[in-house]
Scaffold this motif. Sequence first.
Motif, PDB file in Angstrom:
ATOM      1  N   UNK A 131     -31.409  15.325  17.210  1.00 25.62           N
ATOM      2  CA  UNK A 131     -30.056  15.723  17.642  1.00 25.62           C
ATOM      3  C   UNK A 131     -29.826  17.207  17.338  1.00 25.62           C
ATOM      4  N   UNK A 132     -30.242  17.601  16.122  1.00 26.01           N
ATOM      5  CA  UNK A 132     -30.103  19.014  15.734  1.00 26.01           C
ATOM      6  C   UNK A 132     -30.836  19.917  16.723  1.00 26.01           C
ATOM      7  N   UNK A 140     -29.066  22.655  19.131  1.00 25.51           N
ATOM      8  CA  UNK A 140     -29.453  24.063  18.974  1.00 25.51           C
ATOM      9  C   UNK A 140     -30.044  24.612  20.270  1.00 25.51           C
ATOM     10  N   UNK A 141     -30.881  23.802  20.921  1.00 22.79           N
ATOM     11  CA  UNK A 141     -31.476  24.242  22.181  1.00 22.79           C
ATOM     12  C   UNK A 141     -30.379  24.506  23.212  1.00 22.79           C
ATOM     13  N   UNK A 142     -29.389  23.610  23.235  1.00 21.64           N
ATOM     14  CA  UNK A 142     -28.279  23.772  24.180  1.00 21.64           C
ATOM     15  C   UNK A 142     -27.547  25.101  23.944  1.00 21.64           C
ATOM     16  N   UNK A 143     -27.243  25.391  22.678  1.00 19.79           N
ATOM     17  CA  UNK A 143     -26.517  26.635  22.396  1.00 19.79           C
ATOM     18  C   UNK A 143     -27.380  27.876  22.657  1.00 19.79           C
ATOM     19  N   UNK A 144     -28.678  27.761  22.359  1.00 19.48           N
ATOM     20  CA  UNK A 144     -29.586  28.876  22.674  1.00 19.48           C
ATOM     21  C   UNK A 144     -29.567  29.157  24.172  1.00 19.48           C
ATOM     22  N   UNK A 197     -38.006  26.312  21.704  1.00 21.44           N
ATOM     23  CA  UNK A 197     -36.983  26.175  20.673  1.00 21.44           C
ATOM     24  C   UNK A 197     -37.011  24.751  20.102  1.00 21.44           C
ATOM     25  N   UNK A 198     -37.029  23.772  21.003  1.00 21.65           N
ATOM     26  CA  UNK A 198     -36.855  22.377  20.599  1.00 21.65           C
ATOM     27  C   UNK A 198     -37.914  21.904  19.599  1.00 21.65           C
ATOM     28  N   UNK A 199     -39.179  22.098  19.919  1.00 20.73           N
ATOM     29  CA  UNK A 199     -40.243  21.504  19.093  1.00 20.73           C
ATOM     30  C   UNK A 199     -40.278  22.056  17.673  1.00 20.73           C
ATOM     31  N   UNK A 200     -40.321  23.372  17.481  1.00 20.01           N
ATOM     32  CA  UNK A 200     -40.335  23.838  16.089  1.00 20.01           C
ATOM     33  C   UNK A 200     -39.067  23.471  15.335  1.00 20.01           C
ATOM     34  N   UNK A 201     -37.936  23.392  16.027  1.00 14.91           N
ATOM     35  CA  UNK A 201     -36.691  23.069  15.325  1.00 14.91           C
ATOM     36  C   UNK A 201     -36.740  21.646  14.756  1.00 14.91           C
TER      37      UNK A 201
END
Lengths: 295, 264
Positions: A81-82, A86-90, A225-229
């Motif tokens: 979810x995080x 985060x990806x969405x806001x990026x 962004x998604x995977x490392x996050x």
Amino acid sequence: MKNKLFEKYFVFSPYFWLVLFFFIPLAIIFKISISVSEWGMPPYQDIFLFDNGFKINTTFENYVYIFTDYYYIGSFVNSLILALISTFFCLLIGFPLAFYIATSNIRLRNILLVLVVVPFWSSFLLRVYAWKIILQNNGILNVILLNLGITSEPLQLLYNQYAVIMGIVYTYLPLMILPLYGYLNKFDLNLIEASKDLGLNRIKTFFKVILPLSVPGIVAGSLLVFIPVVGEFIIPEMLGGSDRLYYGKILWEEFFVNRNWPGASALAFSGIIILVLPIVIFQILYSRWSQKNEI
Amino acid sequence: MKSSLIKSTVIFLGLFFLYFPILVLIFYSFNENKRVMVWKGFSLRWYNELFNNEQIIEAFIISIKIAALSATFATILGVMIGYSLVRIRKIPFKSFYIFLSSTPLVLPELILGLSMLLFFISLNNVIGFPSSRGQLTIFISHVTFCIAFVAIIIQARLTDFNKNIEEAAMDLGYNYTKVLYKITLPIILPSIIAGWLLAFTISLDDLVVASFTTGPGANTLPIVVFSKVRLGLSPEVNALSAILMFALIIIGLFYFYFNKKFKH
């Protein structure tokens, strides 16, 4: 014939290194993840036993343990979810920036691009630390909010999930902007003019022309962004509180605090299977496909 | 008129967002007060304390050493991969080769770090080496995940430039090795330098993988900094941040210079 020797040297030196220091370590994670855990050092049993004849001693209990305990699944879901938020806001911040940079004139474009990416070169840890300073109770953000009269007392901005999202969006933003810019840069600006000439308004032009053409860039940036996050450890550790547990933290504690090596390995290997493998397979298929189509 | 106003606003806000935290950090590094958040006056006190802090200086030297060495190894191996993928047709198990050289790019550092640590422990159980972890094991891990970044830069550069130059040189009597050293490598040299700089920065900046693979006598700079700021703030780290950010941004500018050169 010297060529052949040369080529072999070029192909196999890195091949050897990566098999030894990358592939075998991944295989070891898998091996330990299916080992039976026990107290001792190392804290697991061998998977091959020779005492009473040959016996294979493996178990999937570590996986069962992880996937049935809410503590682990919940943390993994929290991380997903995080990463999604985060990806969405990026994307929300990165897209307009990338778009306007790509549509600037060429001199300004290069300067802006360098300006956007240069912060990415400065230390990751220190950029996260900077947010720790900004979000302090007597930090600059609270001072501004107090002076504007928006709040009457300092807000607790630090040590919660919102601070984590803030830190992630800040540190990962350039990873979103670069691939987006890469695709937007290629595209013909006349298309926008053409769609306006054909009577589409701004909103329609955006949804019917600009957005569909930038899908590959959006996908690439989002993955970066998604995977490392999902596996992020430092940012929740520095800015987060105890309100939410994440995958990275759980993995770290399972290994260093609980000393449950098989459990930590099972967590890591599940992460690889769920997150990384689909993307790597896609990449290999894609590069093969594009190579074939070129020839 | 209106749309260009929106455009400038978006770009300005974006850049402000990116630079504001860095400026705040630099600003507070000049604060005299030991309590970071309470401004007492301009002072270089913490820079002075920083340069007298042996722990930080030692960690800095270790980090630079590991970063320079691992960047060099990663660049050599990464150039080989980039070259192989673009110019050499017959690679056994090519999909596996691509898998090995691209997965470190997307694999979360935490998983990579854990796998390296368990690997070194297992290796020690089997052959008795490495008996303890330290600078060597960090070096090996950093090389492993920096290779992929160099490879991708070299691959992009080689795909860009015309193969005919190499073929022409061969027609003129250069042999394979000579073409490589006299034609190919000089042409991709800027990208090689760019790759080295990227690998150097990634290694210098790495906390997670180093935390897993470190041992006695191998506290790198990020490990020391993290232990100082994990739970609170540190005025010395503020001073360090300002210096480090400045240095790294300059490395970044060099990277752009080399990576863009000869491109068009």
